[in-house]
Design a protein around this motif. Structure first.
Motif, PDB file in Angstrom:
ATOM      1  N   SER A  36      20.137  43.915  22.652  1.00 24.77           N
ATOM      2  CA  SER A  36      21.335  43.998  23.717  1.00 24.77           C
ATOM      3  C   SER A  36      22.016  42.547  23.798  1.00 24.77           C
ATOM      4  N   HIS A  37      23.408  42.514  23.320  1.00 27.45           N
ATOM      5  CA  HIS A  37      24.219  41.452  23.492  1.00 27.45           C
ATOM      6  C   HIS A  37      25.262  41.672  24.395  1.00 27.45           C
ATOM      7  N   LEU A  38      25.510  40.637  25.159  1.00 27.52           N
ATOM      8  CA  LEU A  38      27.066  40.913  25.958  1.00 27.52           C
ATOM      9  C   LEU A  38      28.152  40.586  25.142  1.00 27.52           C
ATOM     10  N   ARG A  39      28.929  41.649  25.352  1.00 25.29           N
ATOM     11  CA  ARG A  39      30.361  41.657  24.544  1.00 25.29           C
ATOM     12  C   ARG A  39      31.320  41.813  25.569  1.00 25.29           C
ATOM     13  N   VAL A  64      37.798  40.662  38.700  1.00 22.66           N
ATOM     14  CA  VAL A  64      38.008  40.922  37.451  1.00 22.66           C
ATOM     15  C   VAL A  64      38.969  39.779  36.817  1.00 22.66           C
ATOM     16  N   ARG A  65      40.166  39.640  37.462  1.00 28.19           N
ATOM     17  CA  ARG A  65      41.169  38.607  37.149  1.00 28.19           C
ATOM     18  C   ARG A  65      40.173  37.203  36.892  1.00 28.19           C
ATOM     19  N   LEU A  66      39.312  36.740  37.840  1.00 28.23           N
ATOM     20  CA  LEU A  66      38.759  35.500  37.764  1.00 28.23           C
ATOM     21  C   LEU A  66      37.650  35.522  36.546  1.00 28.23           C
ATOM     22  N   SER A  67      37.069  36.651  36.147  1.00 30.73           N
ATOM     23  CA  SER A  67      36.358  36.964  35.017  1.00 30.73           C
ATOM     24  C   SER A  67      36.954  36.703  33.747  1.00 30.73           C
ATOM     25  N   HIS A  68      38.028  37.396  33.678  1.00 34.05           N
ATOM     26  CA  HIS A  68      39.022  37.240  32.546  1.00 34.05           C
ATOM     27  C   HIS A  68      39.169  35.847  32.240  1.00 34.05           C
ATOM     28  N   LYS A  69      39.877  35.303  33.262  1.00 35.51           N
ATOM     29  CA  LYS A  69      40.198  33.599  33.229  1.00 35.51           C
ATOM     30  C   LYS A  69      38.912  32.852  32.611  1.00 35.51           C
ATOM     31  N   GLY A  70      37.506  33.235  33.139  1.00 36.21           N
ATOM     32  CA  GLY A  70      36.492  32.443  32.873  1.00 36.21           C
ATOM     33  C   GLY A  70      36.242  32.617  31.411  1.00 36.21           C
ATOM     34  N   TYR A  71      36.192  34.156  31.137  1.00 37.36           N
ATOM     35  CA  TYR A  71      35.744  34.394  29.543  1.00 37.36           C
ATOM     36  C   TYR A  71      37.073  33.400  28.422  1.00 37.36           C
TER      37      TYR A  71
END
Length: 100
Positions: free
Chosen positions: A3-6, A75-82
């Motif tokens: 399993s890999h994070l994608r 979700v917005r912060l996660s997107h920005k972090g990625y």
């Protein structure tokens, strides 16, 4: 099991945008309902049902908005972090490549 994070950044961005639009739509619907008075709808039964609906759902709609906003912010912060992580990784690889 392998399993890999994608993370699909574009999809995450679209999801964040859709959540933001849903907040706007919910706020617009609540504002529109505030201006509708029971005596404008028709029969007394319909008027009473509409008033009852507005009273019962006002709190629920407010709570739904609060929860959607919290998810949207996350979700917005996660997107920005990625996005930032991907840029940092690319910069690190470029830096290593220049040293060789």
């Amino acid at each position: 099991m392998d399993s890999h994070l994608r993370v699909d950044r574009d999809q995450l961005g679209r999801f964040s945008h859709a959540l933001g639009e849903s907040l706007t739509s919910l706020a617009e619907a609540r504002r529109a309902l505030e201006h509708v008075r029971a005596d404008q709808l028709g029969t007394r039964e319909l008027d009473e049902a509409c008033d009852g609906f507005q009273e019962r759902w006002k709190y629920g709609a407010e709570q739904l908005g609060i929860r959607i906003k919290a998810v949207h912010d996350g979700v917005r912060l996660s997107h920005k972090g990625y996005v930032q992580l991907e840029h940092a990784i690319a910069s690190a690889f470029r830096a290593v490549g220049r040293r060789d």
